[in-house]
Design a protein around this motif. Structure first.
Motif, PDB file in Angstrom:
ATOM      1  N   ILE A 141       0.784  -1.134   0.022  1.00 34.10           N
ATOM      2  CA  ILE A 141       0.158  -0.148   0.058  1.00 34.10           C
ATOM      3  C   ILE A 141       0.925   1.209   0.197  1.00 34.10           C
ATOM      4  CG2 ILE A 141      -1.806   1.456   1.339  1.00 34.10           C
ATOM      5  CD1 ILE A 141      -2.659  -1.427   2.199  1.00 34.10           C
ATOM      6  N   ASP A 142       2.039   1.075   0.898  1.00 36.02           N
ATOM      7  CA  ASP A 142       2.941   2.495   0.748  1.00 36.02           C
ATOM      8  C   ASP A 142       3.108   2.855  -0.657  1.00 36.02           C
ATOM      9  OD1 ASP A 142       2.292   2.684   3.347  1.00 36.02           O
ATOM     10  OD2 ASP A 142       4.257   1.781   4.080  1.00 36.02           O
ATOM     11  N   LYS A 143       3.410   1.644  -1.577  1.00 31.51           N
ATOM     12  CA  LYS A 143       4.167   1.958  -2.896  1.00 31.51           C
ATOM     13  C   LYS A 143       3.061   2.636  -3.743  1.00 31.51           C
ATOM     14  CE  LYS A 143       7.370  -1.757  -2.574  1.00 31.51           C
ATOM     15  NZ  LYS A 143       7.683  -3.175  -3.032  1.00 31.51           N
ATOM     16  N   ALA A 144       1.765   2.552  -3.474  1.00 32.25           N
ATOM     17  CA  ALA A 144       0.755   3.168  -4.300  1.00 32.25           C
ATOM     18  C   ALA A 144       1.035   4.493  -4.482  1.00 32.25           C
ATOM     19  CB  ALA A 144      -0.504   2.966  -3.740  1.00 32.25           C
ATOM     20  N   GLU A 145       1.073   5.185  -5.842  1.00 34.85           N
ATOM     21  CA  GLU A 145       1.221   6.458  -6.067  1.00 34.85           C
ATOM     22  C   GLU A 145       0.126   7.232  -6.170  1.00 34.85           C
ATOM     23  OE1 GLU A 145       3.719   6.526  -9.600  1.00 34.85           O
ATOM     24  OE2 GLU A 145       5.122   5.287  -8.630  1.00 34.85           O
ATOM     25  N   ILE A 146      -0.404   7.701  -4.816  1.00 33.15           N
ATOM     26  CA  ILE A 146      -1.443   8.370  -4.415  1.00 33.15           C
ATOM     27  C   ILE A 146      -1.281   8.988  -3.284  1.00 33.15           C
ATOM     28  CG2 ILE A 146      -3.045   7.281  -6.028  1.00 33.15           C
ATOM     29  CD1 ILE A 146      -4.336   5.859  -3.581  1.00 33.15           C
ATOM     30  N   SER A 147      -1.983  10.168  -3.052  1.00 31.63           N
ATOM     31  CA  SER A 147      -1.857  10.899  -1.763  1.00 31.63           C
ATOM     32  C   SER A 147      -2.293   9.855  -0.550  1.00 31.63           C
ATOM     33  CB  SER A 147      -2.796  12.164  -1.890  1.00 31.63           C
ATOM     34  OG  SER A 147      -4.064  11.621  -1.491  1.00 31.63           O
ATOM     35  N   ASP A 148      -1.891  10.338   0.504  1.00 30.22           N
ATOM     36  CA  ASP A 148      -2.140   9.462   1.617  1.00 30.22           C
ATOM     37  C   ASP A 148      -3.563   9.575   2.132  1.00 30.22           C
ATOM     38  OD1 ASP A 148       0.261   8.326   2.168  1.00 30.22           O
ATOM     39  OD2 ASP A 148       0.890  10.199   3.805  1.00 30.22           O
ATOM     40  N   LEU A 149      -4.410  10.660   1.924  1.00 27.58           N
ATOM     41  CA  LEU A 149      -5.820  10.852   1.984  1.00 27.58           C
ATOM     42  C   LEU A 149      -6.586   9.980   0.920  1.00 27.58           C
ATOM     43  CD1 LEU A 149      -5.960  14.629   2.280  1.00 27.58           C
ATOM     44  CD2 LEU A 149      -6.209  12.903   4.263  1.00 27.58           C
ATOM     45  N   ASP A 150      -6.124   9.826  -0.105  1.00 29.61           N
ATOM     46  CA  ASP A 150      -6.773   8.908  -1.166  1.00 29.61           C
ATOM     47  C   ASP A 150      -6.600   7.361  -0.852  1.00 29.61           C
ATOM     48  OD1 ASP A 150      -8.036  10.720  -2.644  1.00 29.61           O
ATOM     49  OD2 ASP A 150      -6.477  10.992  -4.343  1.00 29.61           O
ATOM     50  N   LYS A 151      -5.409   7.044  -0.188  1.00 30.86           N
ATOM     51  CA  LYS A 151      -5.199   5.799   0.202  1.00 30.86           C
ATOM     52  C   LYS A 151      -6.212   5.488   1.298  1.00 30.86           C
ATOM     53  CE  LYS A 151      -0.266   5.346  -0.708  1.00 30.86           C
ATOM     54  NZ  LYS A 151       0.916   5.619  -0.180  1.00 30.86           N
ATOM     55  N   LYS A 152      -6.377   6.480   2.270  1.00 30.95           N
ATOM     56  CA  LYS A 152      -7.154   6.149   3.444  1.00 30.95           C
ATOM     57  C   LYS A 152      -8.706   5.801   2.815  1.00 30.95           C
ATOM     58  CE  LYS A 152      -4.905   8.854   7.057  1.00 30.95           C
ATOM     59  NZ  LYS A 152      -4.890   9.934   7.884  1.00 30.95           N
ATOM     60  N   ARG A 153      -9.072   6.819   1.865  1.00 23.45           N
ATOM     61  CA  ARG A 153     -10.379   6.682   1.367  1.00 23.45           C
ATOM     62  C   ARG A 153     -10.574   5.042   0.796  1.00 23.45           C
ATOM     63  NH1 ARG A 153      -8.942  12.126  -0.426  1.00 23.45           N
ATOM     64  NH2 ARG A 153     -10.283  13.495   0.729  1.00 23.45           N
ATOM     65  N   ILE A 154      -9.552   4.702  -0.012  1.00 21.80           N
ATOM     66  CA  ILE A 154      -9.724   3.453  -0.697  1.00 21.80           C
ATOM     67  C   ILE A 154      -9.974   2.336   0.270  1.00 21.80           C
ATOM     68  CG2 ILE A 154      -8.234   1.723  -2.064  1.00 21.80           C
ATOM     69  CD1 ILE A 154      -7.517   4.246  -3.620  1.00 21.80           C
ATOM     70  N   LEU A 155      -8.815   2.296   1.267  1.00 18.02           N
ATOM     71  CA  LEU A 155      -8.943   1.375   2.534  1.00 18.02           C
ATOM     72  C   LEU A 155     -10.215   1.492   3.398  1.00 18.02           C
ATOM     73  CD1 LEU A 155      -5.122   1.802   3.748  1.00 18.02           C
ATOM     74  CD2 LEU A 155      -6.130   0.177   1.923  1.00 18.02           C
ATOM     75  N   ARG A 156     -10.742   2.477   3.470  1.00 19.08           N
ATOM     76  CA  ARG A 156     -12.153   2.679   4.345  1.00 19.08           C
ATOM     77  C   ARG A 156     -12.974   1.916   3.267  1.00 19.08           C
ATOM     78  NH1 ARG A 156     -11.250   8.674   4.949  1.00 19.08           N
ATOM     79  NH2 ARG A 156     -10.198   8.767   6.978  1.00 19.08           N
ATOM     80  N   ALA A 157     -13.011   2.051   2.040  1.00 15.51           N
ATOM     81  CA  ALA A 157     -14.016   1.513   1.168  1.00 15.51           C
ATOM     82  C   ALA A 157     -13.878  -0.175   1.105  1.00 15.51           C
ATOM     83  CB  ALA A 157     -13.935   2.118  -0.398  1.00 15.51           C
ATOM     84  N   ILE A 158     -12.623  -0.634   1.047  1.00 13.93           N
ATOM     85  CA  ILE A 158     -12.270  -1.887   1.194  1.00 13.93           C
ATOM     86  C   ILE A 158     -12.816  -2.594   2.348  1.00 13.93           C
ATOM     87  CG2 ILE A 158     -10.524  -3.651   1.233  1.00 13.93           C
ATOM     88  CD1 ILE A 158      -8.873  -1.834  -0.858  1.00 13.93           C
ATOM     89  N   GLU A 159     -12.336  -1.882   3.438  1.00 14.13           N
ATOM     90  CA  GLU A 159     -12.860  -2.389   4.803  1.00 14.13           C
ATOM     91  C   GLU A 159     -14.273  -2.412   4.912  1.00 14.13           C
ATOM     92  OE1 GLU A 159     -11.675  -1.298   9.734  1.00 14.13           O
ATOM     93  OE2 GLU A 159     -10.627  -0.482   7.929  1.00 14.13           O
ATOM     94  N   ALA A 160     -15.001  -1.577   4.401  1.00 10.87           N
ATOM     95  CA  ALA A 160     -16.505  -1.598   4.617  1.00 10.87           C
ATOM     96  C   ALA A 160     -16.885  -2.794   3.669  1.00 10.87           C
ATOM     97  CB  ALA A 160     -17.093  -0.417   3.963  1.00 10.87           C
TER      98      ALA A 160
END
Length: 181
Positions: free
Chosen positions: A46-65
């Motif tokens: 996940i750290d290697k994904a080339e997007i902002s940390d805020l967008d990473k959080k959004r994606i991870l929240r969506a995956i978790e849900a």
């Protein structure tokens, strides 16, 4: 009557071309997906994904849900690890108008008309498309067992980003678990 049929067809094509997420998935046909009950996020990936940390959080929240809705449990000792990566590309569309149309009663008939929309003109539009990959990795074997990807136009409106991320992730994870052929 034909005019309304044509208008309806154009509307349907326009709405369907606005299809928000294109999705595909692939998986290991030897994997037993019934054994996976818990998950954790794979931080190094996940750290290697080339997007902002805020967008990473959004994606991870969506995956978790979505994973919770599917009955999976987030765990410190998971059966499966989840990683993400992203790609973006710029789409450039050029629309040409070569003055084709009715003659507007000026004797031109069907075809070229010098007064219809003036001279030839082109319209150029650009939009950024993003592709999100979600990798599901067997935690004990450290092997990729499933990968889903979704491609969609990206939006800049920060108020709608979480909604868009939810839409993309849900579309991708609808393909999990895979149905064996």
């Amino acid at each position: 009557m034909k005019f309304y049929s044509l208008l309806s067809l154009i509307l349907i094509i326009t709405l369907s071309s606005c299809s928000t997420v294109r999705v595909a998935s692939d998986y290991d046909k030897q994997a037993d997906f019934n054994t996976y009950k818990s998950y954790a996020f794979f931080k190094p990936g996940i750290d290697k994904a080339e997007i902002s940390d805020l967008d990473k959080k959004r994606i991870l929240r969506a995956i978790e849900a979505d994973m919770t809705a599917k009955g999976f449990i987030k765990s410190d000792n998971p059966d499966m690890l989840i990683s993400i990566f992203t790609k973006t590309r710029e789409n450039v569309n050029v629309y040409q108008n070569n003055n084709w149309g009715w003659g507007w009663g000026l004797g031109y008939g069907w075809g070229w008309n010098p007064w219809f929309w003036g001279a030839n003109y082109n319209t150029v539009s650009t939009r950024t498309e993003g592709t999100l990959y979600i990798d599901l990795i067997d935690a004990s074997k450290k092997e990729l067992v499933w990968q889903g990807m979704g491609t969609s136009a990206l939006i800049e409106d920060t108020h709608k980003k979480q909604e868009k991320m939810n839409e993309i992730v849900t579309a991708i994870l609808q393909k999990y678990p895979p149905v064996n052929d």
